[in-house]
Design a protein around this motif. Structure first.
Motif, mmCIF file in Angstrom:
data_model
loop_
_atom_site.group_PDB
_atom_site.id
_atom_site.type_symbol
_atom_site.label_atom_id
_atom_site.label_comp_id
_atom_site.label_asym_id
_atom_site.label_seq_id
_atom_site.Cartn_x
_atom_site.Cartn_y
_atom_site.Cartn_z
ATOM 1 N N LEU A 10 0.813 -1.221 0.000
ATOM 2 C CA LEU A 10 0.000 0.000 0.000
ATOM 3 C C LEU A 10 0.848 1.273 0.000
ATOM 4 C CD1 LEU A 10 -2.332 -1.674 2.477
ATOM 5 C CD2 LEU A 10 -3.322 -0.321 0.645
ATOM 6 N N ASP A 12 4.854 3.079 0.900
ATOM 7 C CA ASP A 12 5.727 3.142 2.078
ATOM 8 C C ASP A 12 6.438 1.823 2.362
ATOM 9 O OD1 ASP A 12 4.720 5.764 2.501
ATOM 10 O OD2 ASP A 12 2.972 4.883 3.469
ATOM 11 N N ASN A 37 3.059 13.494 -3.664
ATOM 12 C CA ASN A 37 2.400 12.653 -2.647
ATOM 13 C C ASN A 37 3.334 11.538 -2.180
ATOM 14 O OD1 ASN A 37 2.295 11.517 -5.206
ATOM 15 N ND2 ASN A 37 0.293 10.585 -4.961
ATOM 16 N N ALA A 38 4.455 11.366 -2.879
ATOM 17 C CA ALA A 38 5.334 10.223 -2.631
ATOM 18 C C ALA A 38 6.495 10.602 -1.740
ATOM 19 C CB ALA A 38 5.880 9.716 -3.969
ATOM 20 N N VAL A 124 -11.207 9.616 0.839
ATOM 21 C CA VAL A 124 -10.153 8.659 0.494
ATOM 22 C C VAL A 124 -9.001 8.775 1.493
ATOM 23 C CG1 VAL A 124 -8.451 8.102 -1.325
ATOM 24 C CG2 VAL A 124 -10.786 8.739 -1.943
ATOM 25 N N GLY A 125 -8.874 9.947 2.095
ATOM 26 C CA GLY A 125 -7.710 10.194 2.947
ATOM 27 C C GLY A 125 -6.516 10.536 2.084
ATOM 28 N N THR A 126 -6.724 11.400 1.090
ATOM 29 C CA THR A 126 -5.621 11.731 0.174
ATOM 30 C C THR A 126 -4.534 12.513 0.905
ATOM 31 O OG1 THR A 126 -6.381 13.919 -0.526
ATOM 32 C CG2 THR A 126 -7.298 12.027 -1.705
ATOM 33 N N THR A 127 -3.426 12.690 0.244
ATOM 34 C CA THR A 127 -2.337 13.472 0.835
ATOM 35 C C THR A 127 -2.609 14.975 0.667
ATOM 36 O OG1 THR A 127 -1.114 13.443 -1.240
ATOM 37 C CG2 THR A 127 -0.643 11.669 0.322
ATOM 38 N N ILE A 131 -3.287 15.615 -6.386
ATOM 39 C CA ILE A 131 -2.941 14.571 -7.356
ATOM 40 C C ILE A 131 -4.162 14.168 -8.200
ATOM 41 C CG2 ILE A 131 -2.039 12.197 -7.594
ATOM 42 C CD1 ILE A 131 -0.002 14.230 -6.354
ATOM 43 N N GLN A 232 4.267 5.107 -4.535
ATOM 44 C CA GLN A 232 3.087 4.429 -3.948
ATOM 45 C C GLN A 232 3.187 2.903 -4.105
ATOM 46 O OE1 GLN A 232 2.075 7.289 -6.243
ATOM 47 N NE2 GLN A 232 2.536 8.527 -4.475
ATOM 48 N N ILE A 236 -2.724 0.646 -4.128
ATOM 49 C CA ILE A 236 -3.343 1.959 -4.358
ATOM 50 C C ILE A 236 -3.181 2.362 -5.832
ATOM 51 C CG2 ILE A 236 -3.510 2.859 -2.024
ATOM 52 C CD1 ILE A 236 -0.856 4.191 -2.297
ATOM 53 N N VAL A 246 -7.592 4.758 -3.624
ATOM 54 C CA VAL A 246 -6.387 4.597 -4.443
ATOM 55 C C VAL A 246 -5.830 5.966 -4.798
ATOM 56 C CG1 VAL A 246 -7.105 2.412 -5.491
ATOM 57 C CG2 VAL A 246 -7.848 4.543 -6.533
ATOM 58 N N THR A 247 -4.629 5.965 -5.336
ATOM 59 C CA THR A 247 -4.119 7.180 -5.925
ATOM 60 C C THR A 247 -4.564 7.172 -7.393
ATOM 61 O OG1 THR A 247 -2.189 8.621 -6.067
ATOM 62 C CG2 THR A 247 -1.820 6.269 -6.579
ATOM 63 N N VAL A 283 -1.934 4.145 4.902
ATOM 64 C CA VAL A 283 -2.260 5.525 5.268
ATOM 65 C C VAL A 283 -3.661 5.803 4.739
ATOM 66 C CG1 VAL A 283 -1.556 7.941 5.072
ATOM 67 C CG2 VAL A 283 0.155 6.149 4.849
HETATM 68 P P1 IMP Z 1 -3.459 10.874 -3.265
HETATM 69 O O1 IMP Z 1 -2.382 10.159 -4.000
HETATM 70 O O2 IMP Z 1 -2.956 12.058 -2.477
HETATM 71 O O3 IMP Z 1 -4.611 11.233 -4.153
HETATM 72 O O4 IMP Z 1 -4.050 9.880 -2.174
HETATM 73 C C1 IMP Z 1 -4.820 8.756 -2.539
HETATM 74 C C2 IMP Z 1 -4.535 7.583 -1.601
HETATM 75 O O5 IMP Z 1 -3.219 7.129 -1.806
HETATM 76 C C3 IMP Z 1 -4.633 7.921 -0.113
HETATM 77 O O6 IMP Z 1 -5.134 6.790 0.575
HETATM 78 C C4 IMP Z 1 -3.214 8.181 0.276
HETATM 79 O O7 IMP Z 1 -2.988 7.980 1.656
HETATM 80 C C5 IMP Z 1 -2.493 7.154 -0.578
HETATM 81 N N1 IMP Z 1 -1.111 7.553 -0.867
HETATM 82 C C6 IMP Z 1 -0.701 8.466 -1.779
HETATM 83 N N2 IMP Z 1 0.629 8.546 -1.794
HETATM 84 C C7 IMP Z 1 1.083 7.665 -0.901
HETATM 85 C C8 IMP Z 1 2.395 7.243 -0.500
HETATM 86 O O8 IMP Z 1 3.428 7.717 -0.996
HETATM 87 N N3 IMP Z 1 2.429 6.275 0.449
HETATM 88 C C9 IMP Z 1 1.307 5.696 0.977
HETATM 89 N N4 IMP Z 1 0.085 6.049 0.623
HETATM 90 C C10 IMP Z 1 -0.039 7.017 -0.306
#
Ligand code: IMP
Length: 460
Positions: A10, A12, A37-38, A124-127, A131, A232, A236, A246-247, A283
């Protein structure tokens, strides 16, 4: 030759450290998807670098490329480059002209949409890095590409189409004031034009933009080695992950072709290494059948059910493994290693080797567990179901392994596989056999030196 690094879980999983390790003999390190986000941490000469956009290999004098599949926040990119330069590092980073630009309005929209979704518990709990909205505009054919920044006329035209649409979305759909957000000029064409044409000038002056596919083909023709660095993780991935948690891109190996302009044949002829954390972290929200304990606000139903028996183990692993987000600082959810998930990841990306990280983190536990299969509707299944609702209903079938104690991991890293505690060897052998994939490296600490290397893909 190419080596593609893919997160098997997932996110990390410690990909940065492995890219860094195997990238040592590479000439170019390429990111093929995602944006800032990474979060990745690289330890170099005893110094720790926390990066979110600059490819980790660039710390070590490799050329770092952000491929066309990436979404690029220019503010973050230049901040990271400037702060690396302040610390005496001169990174050589190239950005694909076909990559899309994250604008401040994308971050604003990311936040608004998460807020709206949270009203019905669907966030979703995005960062929060914008993105999803940036990839939406890419797919909607209204995005701004890095190449557009180089041509003020085109940039203005793109912004004049995009920004009024987004203003209207904020005002008319969400009923909010676009001029009253955390980024005051996010919806102001003139201010955006000024800032982004400046980035364009800087990109041009520093000769940072490339036609990624062409550039990388030449690198290959020159006989140089390339590492494709996935951000990621598989679960996800927008297609193969647990949608909608998901991302918005493809971290799996197929993404390396689409996101760089290098053909799938080339990627498939190289090595594809799955990076596995010895346990599982997550996360944000969504199912996690092997979860131990929980995190308020992220674990579904946690508030109602409260702390369970496994809270202590979760806290132990979280503290030992420093399981807090690199980008956001949020505590990560923790669970046992999940083999159905890893079987799915191995199939999707075709791993030729595995790197298993954080074996040291589990040391000190009397017993460690691996989820072998799931029970779903009275059946035992060995791979992940396609829908997130079904995955949420899966009960893990756990197998117990004897734990191992803490040892001098730095000295283990200098020796060979047999130097690992016996319990850890049994655990790793089991995973490798089940996935029918050899282990190339075992991470026993955060530094690059703290990896036991069994196979060096560029040196065969
Ligand atoms: P987004 O990529 O910010 O849109 O987030 C979408 C989902 O992907 C969320 O659940 C985030 O927590 C997860 N996510 C995005 N980037 C990472 C990463 O680098 N590590 C772990 N989870 C991530």
């Amino acid at each position: 030759m190419t080596v593609t690094i893919v997160g098997a879980q997932l996110g990390d999983e410690g990909k940065g450290g492995i890219v860094d390790l195997f990238g040592d003999t590479a000439d170019v390190v390429v990111r093929y998807q995602g944006g800032d986000n990474a979060g990745h941490t690289v330890v170099h000469d005893g110094e720790e670098y926390k990066l979110s956009l600059v490819p980790s290999g660039a710390i070590r004098g490799k050329i770092g490329v952000l491929g066309n599949g990436c979404v690029v926040n220019l503010r973050t990119l230049f901040d990271e480059l400037d702060s690396l330069r302040d610390r005496g590092i001169e990174p050589d980073v190239r950005v694909a002209e076909r990559a899309h630009v994250i604008l401040p309005l994308h971050r604003v929209l990311d936040g608004i949409e998460e807020d709206v979704k949270s009203e019905s518990d669907q966030e979703v709990g995005t960062t929060g890095r914008g993105i999803g909205p940036t990839y939406e505009d890419k797919a909607g054919r209204r995005g701004v590409r890095v190449g557009d920044l180089l041509d003020p006329e085109v940039l203005r035209e793109r912004l004049e189409y995009l920004v009024p649409q987004k203003r209207a979305l904020v005002e008319d759909v969400y009923g909010l004031d676009p001029d009253d957000t955390e980024y005051p000029d996010a919806f102001d064409v003139e201010a955006l034009f000024e800032e982004y044409s400046d980035y364009g000038r800087r990109l041009r002056e520093e000769e940072m933009t490339v036609n990624a596919g062409h550039f990388l083909s030449q690198v290959r023709e020159d006989g140089q080695n390339i590492v494709f660095e996935g951000a990621q993780g598989t679960i996800i991935d927008i297609d193969h992950g647990n949608y909608p948690y998901v991302t918005s891109s493809n971290p799996t190996a197929g993404g390396a072709a689409a996101g760089t302009g290098i053909s799938p044949g080339v990627i498939g002829n190289g090595e594809i290494i799955g990076i596995v954390k010895a346990y599982l972290t997550r996360v944000g929200s969504g199912p996690m059948p092997t979860e131990l304990g929980g995190v308020v606000g992220d674990t579904p139903g946690y508030e109602e059910q409260g702390e369970g028996d496994n809270e202590e183990i979760a806290t132990y692993i979280r503290e030992e493994g420093d399981e807090y987000g690199t980008v956001t600082g949020r505590p990560r959810r923790v669970g046992w290693l999940d083999l159905p998930m890893l079987r799915h990841a191995t199939r999707v990306s075709g791993f030729t080797g595995l790197a298993v990280n954080h074996i040291d983190t589990l040391a000190g536990l009397d017993e460690v567990k691996i989820c072998d299969a799931y029970e779903l509707d009275g059946e035992t299944i060995e791979t992940m179901p396609s829908t997130t609702a079904q995955w949420g209903d899966c009960e893990p079938v756990l197998q117990s392994f004897e734990g191992w104690s803490d040892v001098d991991w730095a000295s283990v890293a200098e020796k060979d596989y047999d130097a690992l505690p016996e319990g850890a060897q049994a655990y790793l052998d089991y995973v490798s056999d089940e996935l029918d994939t050899p282990i190339y490296a075992v991470g026993v600490g955060p530094g690059r030196e703290e990896s036991l290397v069994l196979e060096r893909p560029f040196e065969q």
